[in-house]
Design a protein around this motif. Sequence first.
Motif, short mmCIF file in Angstrom:
data_model
loop_
_atom_site.label_atom_id
_atom_site.label_comp_id
_atom_site.label_asym_id
_atom_site.label_seq_id
_atom_site.Cartn_x
_atom_site.Cartn_y
_atom_site.Cartn_z
N GLY A 1 0.77 -1.23 0.00
CA GLY A 1 0.00 0.00 0.00
C GLY A 1 0.80 1.28 0.00
O GLY A 1 0.24 2.37 -0.04
N SER B 1 -3.58 10.93 0.99
CA SER B 1 -3.78 9.79 1.89
C SER B 1 -3.23 8.51 1.28
O SER B 1 -3.19 8.36 0.05
CB SER B 1 -5.28 9.59 2.18
OG SER B 1 -5.84 10.71 2.82
N ARG C 1 -3.12 4.08 2.49
CA ARG C 1 -3.48 3.06 3.47
C ARG C 1 -2.51 1.90 3.35
O ARG C 1 -2.44 1.26 2.29
CB ARG C 1 -4.91 2.56 3.25
CG ARG C 1 -5.42 1.65 4.35
CD ARG C 1 -6.66 0.93 3.90
NE ARG C 1 -7.42 0.35 5.01
CZ ARG C 1 -8.29 -0.63 4.86
NH1 ARG C 1 -8.53 -1.14 3.67
NH2 ARG C 1 -8.96 -1.10 5.92
N SER D 1 -1.24 -1.86 4.46
CA SER D 1 -1.75 -3.12 4.98
C SER D 1 -0.58 -3.98 5.44
O SER D 1 0.52 -3.89 4.90
CB SER D 1 -2.54 -3.86 3.91
OG SER D 1 -3.67 -3.13 3.50
N PHE E 1 -3.19 9.78 11.48
CA PHE E 1 -3.08 8.36 11.18
C PHE E 1 -4.05 7.58 12.05
O PHE E 1 -4.31 7.95 13.21
CB PHE E 1 -1.67 7.86 11.47
CG PHE E 1 -0.60 8.34 10.53
CD1 PHE E 1 -0.83 9.38 9.62
CD2 PHE E 1 0.66 7.75 10.54
CE1 PHE E 1 0.17 9.82 8.75
CE2 PHE E 1 1.66 8.17 9.68
CZ PHE E 1 1.41 9.21 8.80
N THR E 2 -4.56 6.47 11.51
CA THR E 2 -5.44 5.58 12.26
C THR E 2 -4.99 4.15 12.05
O THR E 2 -4.88 3.68 10.91
CB THR E 2 -6.90 5.72 11.81
OG1 THR E 2 -7.32 7.09 11.96
CG2 THR E 2 -7.81 4.83 12.64
N SER F 1 -5.68 0.07 12.69
CA SER F 1 -6.79 -0.85 12.90
C SER F 1 -6.31 -2.26 12.58
O SER F 1 -5.21 -2.45 12.06
CB SER F 1 -8.00 -0.47 12.05
OG SER F 1 -7.68 -0.52 10.67
N PHE G 1 -3.84 -2.52 9.58
CA PHE G 1 -3.86 -1.40 8.62
C PHE G 1 -3.34 -0.14 9.29
O PHE G 1 -3.44 0.04 10.51
CB PHE G 1 -5.29 -1.15 8.13
CG PHE G 1 -5.96 -2.35 7.55
CD1 PHE G 1 -6.78 -3.15 8.33
CD2 PHE G 1 -5.77 -2.70 6.22
CE1 PHE G 1 -7.40 -4.26 7.82
CE2 PHE G 1 -6.37 -3.82 5.69
CZ PHE G 1 -7.20 -4.61 6.48
N LEU G 2 -2.81 0.74 8.47
CA LEU G 2 -2.45 2.08 8.93
C LEU G 2 -2.98 3.05 7.88
O LEU G 2 -2.45 3.13 6.78
CB LEU G 2 -0.93 2.23 9.09
CG LEU G 2 -0.49 3.56 9.70
CD1 LEU G 2 -0.94 3.64 11.17
CD2 LEU G 2 1.02 3.75 9.60
N GLN G 3 -4.06 3.74 8.23
CA GLN G 3 -4.63 4.76 7.37
C GLN G 3 -3.92 6.07 7.65
O GLN G 3 -3.91 6.54 8.79
CB GLN G 3 -6.13 4.91 7.63
CG GLN G 3 -6.81 5.99 6.83
CD GLN G 3 -6.86 5.68 5.35
OE1 GLN G 3 -7.15 4.56 4.95
NE2 GLN G 3 -6.55 6.68 4.52
N ASN H 1 -3.69 9.98 6.67
CA ASN H 1 -4.32 11.13 6.03
C ASN H 1 -3.50 12.39 6.27
O ASN H 1 -2.62 12.42 7.13
CB ASN H 1 -5.73 11.32 6.61
CG ASN H 1 -6.64 10.15 6.34
OD1 ASN H 1 -6.52 9.46 5.34
ND2 ASN H 1 -7.57 9.92 7.26
#
Length: 120
Positions: A8, A17, A19, A21, A68-69, A71, A80-82, A84
């Motif tokens: 990703g 952004s 994301r 994985s 960053f988020t 999950s 995951f690391l989203q 933004n």
Amino acid sequence: EGQLVESGGGLVQAGGSLRLSCAASGFTFDDYGIGWFRQAPGKEREGVSCISSPDGSTYYADSVKGRFTISRDNAKNTAFLQMNSLKPEDTAVYYCASTPYSDYSRYDYWGQGSQVTVSS
């Protein structure tokens, strides 16, 4: 033998952004916390974020908090690391790692890394 594979990463303009994985195999994913780290050229590796299991408690470095988020989907053995509102200073190779320790004192498995480049 456990394995982590990141995907990703890529090139994005500032403000954009991405994301990341982190797909796990070879170990019981539910029993491991997951951490994301990054290393920029000429700099030491730094911790970005981590998430526990099964309660999903999270931690963020101040530099990424609010942007960053982290999950995880234990059914898919993937974290995951989203990311933004990316900034040029977020440019680095990003790694995920897994740990069976609740204090995150040691990580057993590491991914190969995924390059993230943010242009200004």
